[in-house]
Scaffold this motif. Structure first.
Motif, PDB file in Angstrom:
ATOM      1  N   GLY A 199       0.808  -1.210   0.000  1.00 35.56           N
ATOM      2  CA  GLY A 199       0.000   0.000   0.000  1.00 35.56           C
ATOM      3  C   GLY A 199       0.844   1.265   0.000  1.00 35.56           C
ATOM      4  N   GLY A 200       0.565   2.205  -0.926  1.00 36.29           N
ATOM      5  CA  GLY A 200       1.236   3.502  -0.988  1.00 36.29           C
ATOM      6  C   GLY A 200       2.620   3.480  -1.638  1.00 36.29           C
ATOM      7  N   LEU A 201       3.045   2.316  -2.185  1.00 32.55           N
ATOM      8  CA  LEU A 201       4.377   2.223  -2.794  1.00 32.55           C
ATOM      9  C   LEU A 201       4.485   3.122  -4.018  1.00 32.55           C
ATOM     10  N   ALA A 202       3.495   3.113  -4.897  1.00 32.77           N
ATOM     11  CA  ALA A 202       3.541   3.935  -6.108  1.00 32.77           C
ATOM     12  C   ALA A 202       3.554   5.420  -5.757  1.00 32.77           C
ATOM     13  N   ALA A 203       2.747   5.828  -4.761  1.00 35.40           N
ATOM     14  CA  ALA A 203       2.697   7.238  -4.358  1.00 35.40           C
ATOM     15  C   ALA A 203       4.029   7.669  -3.743  1.00 35.40           C
ATOM     16  N   GLU A 204       4.642   6.786  -2.959  1.00 33.12           N
ATOM     17  CA  GLU A 204       5.935   7.099  -2.335  1.00 33.12           C
ATOM     18  C   GLU A 204       7.025   7.296  -3.401  1.00 33.12           C
ATOM     19  N   GLN A 205       7.055   6.413  -4.393  1.00 34.44           N
ATOM     20  CA  GLN A 205       8.060   6.517  -5.460  1.00 34.44           C
ATOM     21  C   GLN A 205       7.753   7.713  -6.383  1.00 34.44           C
ATOM     22  N   ALA A 206       6.486   8.017  -6.601  1.00 33.56           N
ATOM     23  CA  ALA A 206       6.108   9.187  -7.400  1.00 33.56           C
ATOM     24  C   ALA A 206       6.570  10.460  -6.702  1.00 33.56           C
ATOM     25  N   GLU A 207       6.494  10.486  -5.370  1.00 30.69           N
ATOM     26  CA  GLU A 207       6.968  11.645  -4.600  1.00 30.69           C
ATOM     27  C   GLU A 207       8.479  11.826  -4.779  1.00 30.69           C
ATOM     28  N   GLU A 208       9.238  10.718  -4.819  1.00 31.78           N
ATOM     29  CA  GLU A 208      10.689  10.816  -5.053  1.00 31.78           C
ATOM     30  C   GLU A 208      10.973  11.420  -6.432  1.00 31.78           C
ATOM     31  N   LEU A 209      10.197  11.016  -7.433  1.00 30.26           N
ATOM     32  CA  LEU A 209      10.388  11.565  -8.790  1.00 30.26           C
ATOM     33  C   LEU A 209      10.048  13.048  -8.832  1.00 30.26           C
ATOM     34  N   THR A 210       8.991  13.444  -8.154  1.00 31.08           N
ATOM     35  CA  THR A 210       8.599  14.855  -8.105  1.00 31.08           C
ATOM     36  C   THR A 210       9.678  15.674  -7.410  1.00 31.08           C
ATOM     37  N   THR A 211      10.235  15.140  -6.325  1.00 30.55           N
ATOM     38  CA  THR A 211      11.317  15.817  -5.613  1.00 30.55           C
ATOM     39  C   THR A 211      12.543  15.960  -6.520  1.00 30.55           C
ATOM     40  N   ALA A 212      12.794  14.983  -7.400  1.00 29.62           N
ATOM     41  CA  ALA A 212      13.939  15.026  -8.312  1.00 29.62           C
ATOM     42  C   ALA A 212      13.718  16.018  -9.455  1.00 29.62           C
ATOM     43  N   GLY A 213      12.490  16.536  -9.633  1.00 28.73           N
ATOM     44  CA  GLY A 213      12.251  17.552 -10.650  1.00 28.73           C
ATOM     45  C   GLY A 213      11.298  17.143 -11.759  1.00 28.73           C
ATOM     46  N   PHE A 214      10.813  15.926 -11.754  1.00 33.62           N
ATOM     47  CA  PHE A 214       9.845  15.504 -12.776  1.00 33.62           C
ATOM     48  C   PHE A 214       8.504  16.143 -12.462  1.00 33.62           C
ATOM     49  N   THR A 215       7.806  16.608 -13.518  1.00 31.25           N
ATOM     50  CA  THR A 215       6.606  17.418 -13.290  1.00 31.25           C
ATOM     51  C   THR A 215       5.299  16.735 -13.668  1.00 31.25           C
ATOM     52  N   ALA A 216       5.328  15.613 -14.397  1.00 29.60           N
ATOM     53  CA  ALA A 216       4.084  14.976 -14.851  1.00 29.60           C
ATOM     54  C   ALA A 216       4.063  13.521 -14.399  1.00 29.60           C
ATOM     55  N   VAL A 217       3.967  13.306 -13.083  1.00 26.21           N
ATOM     56  CA  VAL A 217       4.025  11.960 -12.519  1.00 26.21           C
ATOM     57  C   VAL A 217       2.637  11.572 -12.010  1.00 26.21           C
ATOM     58  N   THR A 218       2.158  10.392 -12.439  1.00 27.74           N
ATOM     59  CA  THR A 218       0.883   9.850 -11.956  1.00 27.74           C
ATOM     60  C   THR A 218       1.126   8.448 -11.411  1.00 27.74           C
ATOM     61  N   THR A 219       0.156   7.917 -10.672  1.00 27.39           N
ATOM     62  CA  THR A 219       0.308   6.588 -10.049  1.00 27.39           C
ATOM     63  C   THR A 219      -0.856   5.688 -10.430  1.00 27.39           C
ATOM     64  N   GLY A 220      -0.673   4.390 -10.141  1.00 25.33           N
ATOM     65  CA  GLY A 220      -1.724   3.414 -10.405  1.00 25.33           C
ATOM     66  C   GLY A 220      -1.289   2.045  -9.923  1.00 25.33           C
ATOM     67  N   ASN A 221      -2.132   1.054 -10.178  1.00 19.51           N
ATOM     68  CA  ASN A 221      -1.845  -0.324  -9.793  1.00 19.51           C
ATOM     69  C   ASN A 221      -1.884  -1.206 -11.031  1.00 19.51           C
ATOM     70  N   ILE A 222      -1.173  -2.352 -10.964  1.00 17.99           N
ATOM     71  CA  ILE A 222      -1.123  -3.296 -12.080  1.00 17.99           C
ATOM     72  C   ILE A 222      -0.800  -4.677 -11.516  1.00 17.99           C
ATOM     73  N   GLU A 223      -1.138  -5.701 -12.255  1.00 13.72           N
ATOM     74  CA  GLU A 223      -0.760  -7.071 -11.887  1.00 13.72           C
ATOM     75  C   GLU A 223       0.685  -7.307 -12.285  1.00 13.72           C
ATOM     76  N   ALA A 224       1.429  -7.989 -11.469  1.00  8.16           N
ATOM     77  CA  ALA A 224       2.836  -8.268 -11.743  1.00  8.16           C
ATOM     78  C   ALA A 224       2.969  -9.245 -12.902  1.00  8.16           C
ATOM     79  N   THR A 225       3.817  -8.898 -13.899  1.00  4.21           N
ATOM     80  CA  THR A 225       4.080  -9.790 -15.032  1.00  4.21           C
ATOM     81  C   THR A 225       5.551 -10.198 -15.086  1.00  4.21           C
ATOM     82  N   THR A 226       6.382  -9.564 -14.243  1.00  2.93           N
ATOM     83  CA  THR A 226       7.808  -9.887 -14.202  1.00  2.93           C
ATOM     84  C   THR A 226       8.224 -10.094 -12.754  1.00  2.93           C
ATOM     85  N   ASP A 227       9.437 -10.604 -12.571  1.00  6.44           N
ATOM     86  CA  ASP A 227       9.950 -10.826 -11.219  1.00  6.44           C
ATOM     87  C   ASP A 227      10.697  -9.614 -10.679  1.00  6.44           C
ATOM     88  N   ASP A 228      11.128  -8.712 -11.579  1.00  8.37           N
ATOM     89  CA  ASP A 228      11.897  -7.533 -11.180  1.00  8.37           C
ATOM     90  C   ASP A 228      11.150  -6.262 -11.565  1.00  8.37           C
TER      91      ASP A 228
END
Length: 192
Positions: A116-145
């Motif tokens: 829970g909240g992993l995508a939002a936490e990582q999106a916040e890191e990207l916004t802090t780094a200077g990215f301006t168009a970051v959105t979040t969502g959920n998906i089913e895992a299709t890979t191991d990494d």
């Protein structure tokens, strides 16, 4: 009629006071200097004037080049080789400027880890780094990494920066949902 047969006495017009003034109806012959001074001006003064003008123009670098020739005032001359160099060496070619990341590229951070909240936490890191168009969502895992996907080659540099910012090791071309945004699929928490 000759002058001896001339029956009239001489008057003031027949005896000039100056040899250059008219004598009777005729003028006195011109001196040699008065005939040659225009040629002297053309032969001496005109080349000196032209030489001066050319030197002034060369000092400013405004000389036009003839077609098919180079203008040494405009083109730099090659420098003499310094000690240790040979004349056969060529100057280094400037490297092309590397493309820069585009910080307003759309980025979608998808949580495939079920944390829970992993995508939002990582999106916040990207916004802090200077990215301006970051959105979040959920998906089913299709890979191991966790993977950062980019849609086109011009996004590669930006996708590499996104992966570096989040600590994701894999960057791959082609988005999983077929979109045009850079997509981050998080299978695990990169901060853990």
């Amino acid at each position: 009629m000759s002058k001896a047969e001339y029956s009239y006495p001489e008057d003031e017009f027949d005896v000039p006071s100056n040899p250059d003034v008219p004598r009777g109806v005729h003028r006195a012959p011109r001196s040699a200097w008065s005939r040659w001074w225009p040629f002297a001006v053309v032969l001496v003064v005109a080349p000196v004037l032209a030489f001066t003008l050319v030197n002034l123009a060369a000092r400013d670098g405004n000389l036009p080049a003839l077609p098919g020739t180079s203008n040494p005032a405009v083109e730099p001359s090659p420098e003499a080789p310094t000690e240790g160099e040979t004349a056969a060496e060529t100057p280094p070619v400037e490297e092309p400027v590397a493309p820069q990341p585009v910080m307003d590229t759309p980025i979608v951070v998808l949580n495939a880890a079920g944390i829970g909240g992993l995508a939002a936490e990582q999106a916040e890191e990207l916004t802090t780094a200077g990215f301006t168009a970051v959105t979040t969502g959920n998906i089913e895992a299709t890979t191991d990494d966790s993977v950062v996907y980019y849609a086109s080659e011009d996004q590669k540099v930006t996708a590499d920066l996104v992966a570096q910012t989040l600590g994701v090791a894999t960057v791959t071309a082609g988005a999983p949902n077929g979109g045009t945004a850079i997509t981050v699929v998080l299978v695990t928490d990169p901060d853990a």
